[in-house]
Design a protein around this motif. Structure first.
Motif, PDB file in Angstrom:
ATOM      1  N   PRO A  52       0.805  -1.230   0.000  1.00  0.00           N
ATOM      2  CA  PRO A  52       0.000   0.000   0.000  1.00  0.00           C
ATOM      3  C   PRO A  52       0.839   1.282   0.000  1.00  0.00           C
ATOM      4  O   PRO A  52       0.472   2.271  -0.638  1.00  0.00           O
ATOM      5  CB  PRO A  52      -0.815  -0.104   1.291  1.00  0.00           C
ATOM      6  CG  PRO A  52      -0.840  -1.561   1.620  1.00  0.00           C
ATOM      7  CD  PRO A  52       0.476  -2.088   1.146  1.00  0.00           C
ATOM      8  N   ALA A  53       1.972   1.250   0.710  1.00  0.00           N
ATOM      9  CA  ALA A  53       2.804   2.444   0.809  1.00  0.00           C
ATOM     10  C   ALA A  53       3.355   2.795  -0.569  1.00  0.00           C
ATOM     11  O   ALA A  53       3.785   1.912  -1.307  1.00  0.00           O
ATOM     12  CB  ALA A  53       3.944   2.205   1.789  1.00  0.00           C
ATOM     13  N   GLY A  54       3.331   4.057  -0.903  1.00  0.00           N
ATOM     14  CA  GLY A  54       3.877   4.512  -2.169  1.00  0.00           C
ATOM     15  C   GLY A  54       2.825   4.847  -3.208  1.00  0.00           C
ATOM     16  O   GLY A  54       3.128   5.471  -4.222  1.00  0.00           O
ATOM     17  N   TYR A  55       1.588   4.439  -2.945  1.00  0.00           N
ATOM     18  CA  TYR A  55       0.519   4.806  -3.868  1.00  0.00           C
ATOM     19  C   TYR A  55       0.108   6.257  -3.629  1.00  0.00           C
ATOM     20  O   TYR A  55      -0.067   6.686  -2.498  1.00  0.00           O
ATOM     21  CB  TYR A  55      -0.692   3.890  -3.711  1.00  0.00           C
ATOM     22  CG  TYR A  55      -0.554   2.615  -4.498  1.00  0.00           C
ATOM     23  CD1 TYR A  55      -0.044   1.458  -3.910  1.00  0.00           C
ATOM     24  CD2 TYR A  55      -0.926   2.572  -5.828  1.00  0.00           C
ATOM     25  CE1 TYR A  55       0.089   0.285  -4.653  1.00  0.00           C
ATOM     26  CE2 TYR A  55      -0.798   1.403  -6.569  1.00  0.00           C
ATOM     27  CZ  TYR A  55      -0.291   0.264  -5.976  1.00  0.00           C
ATOM     28  OH  TYR A  55      -0.152  -0.879  -6.694  1.00  0.00           O
ATOM     29  N   LYS A  56      -0.060   6.965  -4.729  1.00  0.00           N
ATOM     30  CA  LYS A  56      -0.343   8.398  -4.636  1.00  0.00           C
ATOM     31  C   LYS A  56      -1.840   8.684  -4.623  1.00  0.00           C
ATOM     32  O   LYS A  56      -2.295   9.630  -3.985  1.00  0.00           O
ATOM     33  CB  LYS A  56       0.305   9.118  -5.815  1.00  0.00           C
ATOM     34  CG  LYS A  56       0.251  10.626  -5.757  1.00  0.00           C
ATOM     35  CD  LYS A  56       1.053  11.239  -6.889  1.00  0.00           C
ATOM     36  CE  LYS A  56       1.055  12.761  -6.798  1.00  0.00           C
ATOM     37  NZ  LYS A  56       1.843  13.362  -7.900  1.00  0.00           N
ATOM     38  N   TYR A  57      -2.621   7.869  -5.326  1.00  0.00           N
ATOM     39  CA  TYR A  57      -4.050   8.123  -5.466  1.00  0.00           C
ATOM     40  C   TYR A  57      -4.846   6.922  -4.970  1.00  0.00           C
ATOM     41  O   TYR A  57      -4.515   5.778  -5.265  1.00  0.00           O
ATOM     42  CB  TYR A  57      -4.407   8.393  -6.925  1.00  0.00           C
ATOM     43  CG  TYR A  57      -3.617   9.511  -7.540  1.00  0.00           C
ATOM     44  CD1 TYR A  57      -2.588   9.257  -8.437  1.00  0.00           C
ATOM     45  CD2 TYR A  57      -3.903  10.839  -7.210  1.00  0.00           C
ATOM     46  CE1 TYR A  57      -1.856  10.292  -8.987  1.00  0.00           C
ATOM     47  CE2 TYR A  57      -3.167  11.876  -7.754  1.00  0.00           C
ATOM     48  CZ  TYR A  57      -2.153  11.603  -8.641  1.00  0.00           C
ATOM     49  OH  TYR A  57      -1.436  12.629  -9.187  1.00  0.00           O
ATOM     50  N   TRP A  58      -5.918   7.228  -4.240  1.00  0.00           N
ATOM     51  CA  TRP A  58      -6.786   6.202  -3.677  1.00  0.00           C
ATOM     52  C   TRP A  58      -8.244   6.537  -3.965  1.00  0.00           C
ATOM     53  O   TRP A  58      -8.637   7.708  -3.968  1.00  0.00           O
ATOM     54  CB  TRP A  58      -6.594   6.107  -2.167  1.00  0.00           C
ATOM     55  CG  TRP A  58      -5.286   5.531  -1.765  1.00  0.00           C
ATOM     56  CD1 TRP A  58      -4.100   6.200  -1.625  1.00  0.00           C
ATOM     57  CD2 TRP A  58      -5.008   4.162  -1.459  1.00  0.00           C
ATOM     58  NE1 TRP A  58      -3.112   5.320  -1.252  1.00  0.00           N
ATOM     59  CE2 TRP A  58      -3.644   4.059  -1.137  1.00  0.00           C
ATOM     60  CE3 TRP A  58      -5.796   3.007  -1.431  1.00  0.00           C
ATOM     61  CZ2 TRP A  58      -3.035   2.858  -0.792  1.00  0.00           C
ATOM     62  CZ3 TRP A  58      -5.202   1.809  -1.085  1.00  0.00           C
ATOM     63  CH2 TRP A  58      -3.825   1.740  -0.772  1.00  0.00           C
ATOM     64  N   GLY A  59      -9.029   5.490  -4.181  1.00  0.00           N
ATOM     65  CA  GLY A  59     -10.464   5.673  -4.294  1.00  0.00           C
ATOM     66  C   GLY A  59     -11.102   5.733  -2.919  1.00  0.00           C
ATOM     67  O   GLY A  59     -10.427   5.568  -1.897  1.00  0.00           O
ATOM     68  N   GLN A  60     -12.412   5.922  -2.901  1.00  0.00           N
ATOM     69  CA  GLN A  60     -13.121   6.054  -1.632  1.00  0.00           C
ATOM     70  C   GLN A  60     -13.511   4.699  -1.044  1.00  0.00           C
ATOM     71  O   GLN A  60     -13.918   4.622   0.106  1.00  0.00           O
ATOM     72  CB  GLN A  60     -14.377   6.920  -1.816  1.00  0.00           C
ATOM     73  CG  GLN A  60     -15.605   6.192  -2.366  1.00  0.00           C
ATOM     74  CD  GLN A  60     -15.461   5.775  -3.816  1.00  0.00           C
ATOM     75  OE1 GLN A  60     -14.557   6.201  -4.517  1.00  0.00           O
ATOM     76  NE2 GLN A  60     -16.385   4.937  -4.283  1.00  0.00           N
ATOM     77  N   GLY A  61     -13.402   3.656  -1.837  1.00  0.00           N
ATOM     78  CA  GLY A  61     -13.692   2.313  -1.358  1.00  0.00           C
ATOM     79  C   GLY A  61     -15.097   1.856  -1.683  1.00  0.00           C
ATOM     80  O   GLY A  61     -16.019   2.658  -1.857  1.00  0.00           O
ATOM     81  N   THR A  62     -15.251   0.541  -1.779  1.00  0.00           N
ATOM     82  CA  THR A  62     -16.561  -0.058  -1.988  1.00  0.00           C
ATOM     83  C   THR A  62     -16.691  -1.249  -1.045  1.00  0.00           C
ATOM     84  O   THR A  62     -15.763  -2.043  -0.906  1.00  0.00           O
ATOM     85  CB  THR A  62     -16.757  -0.472  -3.464  1.00  0.00           C
ATOM     86  OG1 THR A  62     -18.084  -0.957  -3.657  1.00  0.00           O
ATOM     87  CG2 THR A  62     -15.764  -1.544  -3.903  1.00  0.00           C
ATOM     88  N   GLN A  63     -17.828  -1.359  -0.400  1.00  0.00           N
ATOM     89  CA  GLN A  63     -18.026  -2.392   0.623  1.00  0.00           C
ATOM     90  C   GLN A  63     -18.369  -3.734  -0.007  1.00  0.00           C
ATOM     91  O   GLN A  63     -19.257  -3.809  -0.878  1.00  0.00           O
ATOM     92  CB  GLN A  63     -19.151  -1.977   1.575  1.00  0.00           C
ATOM     93  CG  GLN A  63     -19.503  -3.006   2.631  1.00  0.00           C
ATOM     94  CD  GLN A  63     -18.440  -3.143   3.704  1.00  0.00           C
ATOM     95  OE1 GLN A  63     -17.950  -2.144   4.241  1.00  0.00           O
ATOM     96  NE2 GLN A  63     -18.062  -4.382   4.028  1.00  0.00           N
TER      97      GLN A  63
END
Length: 123
Positions: free
Chosen positions: A107-118
């Motif tokens: 996970p470390a090093g990623y610049k962009y993330w989505g809001q997530g889906t359950q």
């Protein structure tokens, strides 16, 4: 600014399948890592699957054989196929994108993330 939006989550019974999608607002770029991660309540975020700009895929050992990551570069979309789901797969699933590096499953090093889906799997 890159924006990622996940979709496709939901509630399924054990043994079922889901296909998650992650639509990016712009191209991932020429060299990149893109991945799927998940976080269950009380647990740390963990890698599920990743793909890089050379098309190389990587999967968490415990899920290999049950999942598949793919992408549609023309549509700036990342996919995650989840099969034979188990209650332990219940979590919020996130997609991420960022500069290329050797281990796209971290996970470390990623610049962009989505809001997530359950994703919720019942027994």
């Amino acid at each position: 600014l890159q924006q990622l939006v996940e979709s496709g989550g939901g509630s399924v019974q054990a043994g079922g399948s889901l296909r998650l999608s992650c639509r990016a607002s712009e191209s991932f770029g020429r060299t990149y890592c893109a991945g799927w991660f998940r976080q269950a309540p009380g647990k740390e975020r963990e890698g599920v699957a990743s793909i890089d700009s050379l098309g190389r895929t990587n999967y968490a050992d415990s899920r290999m054989g049950r999942i598949s990551v793919s992408e549609d570069n023309a549509k700036n979309t990342l996919f995650l196929q989840l099969n034979s789901l188990e209650p332990e797969d219940t979590a919020i699933y996130y997609c991420a994108a960022g500069p290329w590096r050797t281990d796209c499953l971290r996970p470390a090093g990623y610049k962009y993330w989505g809001q997530g889906t359950q994703v919720t799997v019942s027994s």
